[in-house]
Write a protein that holds these residues in place. Structure first.
Motif, short mmCIF file in Angstrom:
data_model
loop_
_atom_site.label_atom_id
_atom_site.label_comp_id
_atom_site.label_asym_id
_atom_site.label_seq_id
_atom_site.Cartn_x
_atom_site.Cartn_y
_atom_site.Cartn_z
N MET A 1 3.85 48.74 54.38
CA MET A 1 5.10 49.95 54.47
C MET A 1 6.41 49.58 54.57
SD MET A 1 4.47 52.92 57.23
CE MET A 1 2.99 53.46 56.78
N LEU A 2 6.70 48.40 55.17
CA LEU A 2 7.85 47.88 55.35
C LEU A 2 8.68 47.65 53.84
CD1 LEU A 2 8.06 45.55 58.20
CD2 LEU A 2 9.24 47.73 58.13
N LEU A 3 7.61 47.55 52.63
CA LEU A 3 8.19 47.17 51.40
C LEU A 3 8.41 48.39 50.58
CD1 LEU A 3 6.06 44.20 50.75
CD2 LEU A 3 8.54 43.99 51.74
N SER A 4 8.29 49.48 51.14
CA SER A 4 8.21 50.81 50.37
C SER A 4 9.67 51.34 50.09
CB SER A 4 7.66 52.17 50.95
OG SER A 4 8.47 52.35 52.34
N ASP A 5 9.95 51.94 49.36
CA ASP A 5 11.25 52.25 48.72
C ASP A 5 12.23 53.05 49.83
OD1 ASP A 5 11.21 50.75 46.45
OD2 ASP A 5 10.18 52.59 45.09
N THR A 6 11.43 53.85 50.63
CA THR A 6 11.82 54.61 51.53
C THR A 6 12.25 53.89 52.87
OG1 THR A 6 9.74 54.91 52.77
CG2 THR A 6 10.24 56.44 50.81
N VAL A 7 12.22 52.68 52.85
CA VAL A 7 12.87 51.92 53.99
C VAL A 7 14.14 50.99 53.38
CG1 VAL A 7 12.24 50.16 55.48
CG2 VAL A 7 10.58 51.51 55.08
N GLN A 8 15.08 51.30 54.06
CA GLN A 8 16.38 50.73 53.60
C GLN A 8 16.84 49.81 54.82
OE1 GLN A 8 17.20 50.73 50.54
NE2 GLN A 8 15.67 51.91 49.70
N PHE A 9 17.05 48.64 54.49
CA PHE A 9 17.97 47.86 55.91
C PHE A 9 19.34 47.97 55.55
CE2 PHE A 9 13.32 46.52 55.31
CZ PHE A 9 13.16 46.25 56.70
N LYS A 10 20.07 48.10 56.72
CA LYS A 10 21.52 47.94 56.59
C LYS A 10 22.08 46.80 56.30
CE LYS A 10 25.52 49.17 59.31
NZ LYS A 10 26.14 49.77 60.81
N ASP A 11 21.64 45.81 57.19
CA ASP A 11 21.84 44.15 56.86
C ASP A 11 20.72 43.55 57.14
OD1 ASP A 11 23.57 42.22 56.55
OD2 ASP A 11 24.21 42.13 58.40
N LEU A 12 19.80 43.16 56.00
CA LEU A 12 18.79 42.36 56.33
C LEU A 12 19.01 40.82 56.28
CD1 LEU A 12 15.64 42.24 56.83
CD2 LEU A 12 15.32 42.48 54.52
N GLY A 13 18.79 40.15 57.41
CA GLY A 13 19.08 38.65 57.29
C GLY A 13 18.10 37.61 57.26
N LEU A 14 16.88 38.14 57.63
CA LEU A 14 15.49 37.19 57.56
C LEU A 14 14.40 38.02 57.59
CD1 LEU A 14 14.33 34.49 58.17
CD2 LEU A 14 14.07 35.05 60.72
N LEU A 15 13.59 37.35 56.59
CA LEU A 15 12.25 38.09 56.14
C LEU A 15 11.04 37.19 56.61
CD1 LEU A 15 10.43 40.07 54.60
CD2 LEU A 15 10.97 38.91 52.54
N ILE A 16 10.22 37.32 57.28
CA ILE A 16 9.25 36.55 57.51
C ILE A 16 7.92 36.98 57.18
CG2 ILE A 16 7.87 35.60 59.65
CD1 ILE A 16 10.38 35.77 61.34
N ILE A 17 7.28 36.34 56.26
CA ILE A 17 6.05 36.97 55.76
C ILE A 17 4.75 36.33 56.28
CG2 ILE A 17 4.77 37.42 53.57
CD1 ILE A 17 7.71 36.76 52.18
N ASP A 18 3.88 37.03 56.62
CA ASP A 18 2.73 36.63 57.43
C ASP A 18 1.48 36.59 56.46
OD1 ASP A 18 0.99 35.38 59.17
OD2 ASP A 18 0.33 37.06 59.99
N GLU A 19 0.71 35.45 55.72
CA GLU A 19 -0.20 35.60 54.99
C GLU A 19 0.12 36.48 53.65
OE1 GLU A 19 -2.43 33.61 55.53
OE2 GLU A 19 -2.57 33.24 57.63
#
Length: 475
Positions: free
Chosen positions: A46-64
């Motif tokens: 759900m965090l990857l949907s187009d309706t989620v916009q980050f102001k200043d995303l600095g780190l992406l942690i992906i589990d599995e």
């Protein structure tokens, strides 16, 4: 919950987005993420949907990451160009392993378990209701809970009913991915609160589940699961300082496939904490003879071939490093033998990766021979799979430089395909006129030289390398 508890004394706001988040709550969280009011956002795709916009995303942690779909992976790919990315997995899939070997990703291995954590006691067992009864009651006596995994929605309620009849005083609940979201959420929440003793469920709990009170897991038809899945399922228990138990249920052993037996044996062998990476390497050996260079590959590798895949990765690495793409492009090479570095020969994981990287990127026969000599010097006499790997890479380099299109090891022949525009028949006839053993030339549908297989693989390589050198001498 874990993040919130550990960061409770810091001025950090943690929020969660998943299918269990109410629509009104989700809208509010998305607004706050866009405004920069949320420091850590944890969630599903759900965090990857187009309706989620980050102001200043600095780190992406992906589990599995392997559990994400194609569309979501494309979104992750676009994010990688903008932010730092940390990918985590308990059991790397072949693609991830190859990324590390090719140099496309840096790799760190955490082998130290949390303090007081104990290895999960693992058993392979037949269907035995008396055993299930003893295991479940023993867990309940120490105020614990149990997962019973049955991965078929069509029959899961029937299995739950069989268990209820055998243990009428035990509280059972059923959970699977085809349930309505609110119903599934309620059952999982009630189980977590202790309203139920045993959760009969599909493999939906294999990742993202942290329930310290659950310390016994019974997996029905374990022979139908992949090795990584079994390892993940076993990892759902033993998440505290309490001894945990995993029972993998299989049909009569003679009816279990050869590969399934290997997977189950590997699971017993690698039961120590932090052994996921070694288990993943073992999985590569099981998936196809030849480990990384095996006859069978899955996913994208199967679609394009390991050699083309290797070329694409090498070009990507060079591009990312601002270098020119490598000139040496090895030809496709199909083999029918084991060619890998066994874990009992080079025990340290990082050492194995180091040697794989050097061998895979070598573009001269002398380089491969030097690496082989270094292996012998450091670790002793090379076992047969390592010697095969060295000979395979030597032959592939020579065949590529000689101008062949591909090479295939078959039951009776080693077939070297070529294009007359690149390798003329006159040159081949001159180089191989008196070659022994006698060769067979095929001109259709694809021109090829057929070298008879010898009585041993060692002899096969000797003949093949001699043939390739003679062709190179006539350049």
């Amino acid at each position: 919950d874990t993040f919130s508890k550990r960061l409770s004394e810091l001025p950090i706001r943690v929020e969660m987005l998943c299918r269990f988040t109410s629509p009104s709550r989700a809208r509010k969280i998305k607004q706050d993420i866009a405004a920069g009011k949320v420091d850590i956002a944890i969630g599903t795709h759900m965090l990857l949907s187009d309706t989620v916009q980050f102001k200043d995303l600095g780190l992406l942690i992906i589990d599995e990451e392997q559990w994400f779909g194609v569309r979501h992976k494309e979104k992750l790919k676009s994010l990688r160009a903008e932010v730092d990315v940390l990918t985590m997995t308990a059991t790397p899939i072949p693609r991830t392993l190859y990324f590390s070997i090719s140099g496309l990703r840096d790799l760190s291995i955490i082998e130290t378990p949390p303090k007081s954590r104990k290895p999960v006691f693992t058993q392979i067992v037949p269907w035995n209701m008396d055993l299930f009864r003893r295991a479940i009651y023993a867990e309940l006596e120490r105020n614990g809970q149990v997962f019973f995994i049955h991965n078929r929605v069509e029959t899961i309620y029937g299995i739950a009913e069989v268990l209820r009849r055998a243990m009428p005083d035990v509280r059972f609940a059923v959970a699977h991915g085809q349930m309505r979201e609110r119903e599934l959420e309620r059952i999982v929440y009630d189980f977590r609160r202790g309203e139920y003793d045993v959760l009969v469920c599909t493999a939906i709990i294999e990742s993202g589940t942290d329930m310290p009170r659950v310390n016994t897991i019974i997996v029905d038809r374990a022979d139908k699961f992949g090795l990584a899945q079994l390892y993940q399922l076993r990892g759902r228990v033993g998440r505290s300082d309490v001894q945990a138990y995993a029972y993998f249920v299989v049909p009569p052993y003679k009816s279990v496939s050869k590969n399934a037996k290997k997977r189950l044996a590997a699971l017993l062998e690698y039961s120590d904490l932090g052994s996921g990476y070694n288990l993943a390497l073992k999985d590569l050996e099981i998936r196809g003879a030849g480990n990384l260079l095996g006859k069978e590959q899955s996913g994208f590798v199967a679609a394009v071939g390991l050699d083309l895949y290797s070329k694409m990765l090498a070009e990507a690495v060079a591009e990312l490093k601002g270098q020119k793409p490598p000139i040496f492009e090895p030809i496709p090479f199909s083999i029918d033998f084991d060619a890998f570095i066994p874990m009992d020969y080079v025990e340290d994981t990082e050492d194995r990766i180091y040697f794989y990287q050097r061998l895979f990127t070598a573009d001269r026969e002398e380089k491969v021979e030097r690496i082989g000599a270094e292996l012998s010097d450091r670790f002793g006499r090379m076992p047969e799979p390592v010697q095969n790997l060295i000979n395979f890479l030597r032959a592939r380099i020579l065949a590529t430089r000689a101008g062949f299109q591909s090479v295939s090891f078959r039951k009776r022949w080693i077939v070297l395909y070529f294009s007359p525009e690149r390798l003329s028949l006159a040159r081949l006839n001159e180089a191989l006129a008196d070659f022994s053993p006698p060769l067979d030339f095929a001109l259709s549908p694809t021109p090829a030289i057929k070298l008879p297989r010898a009585t041993s693989l060692e002899r096969d390589f000797a003949n093949l390398l001699r043939l390739l050198r003679r062709v190179l001498e006539k350049e």
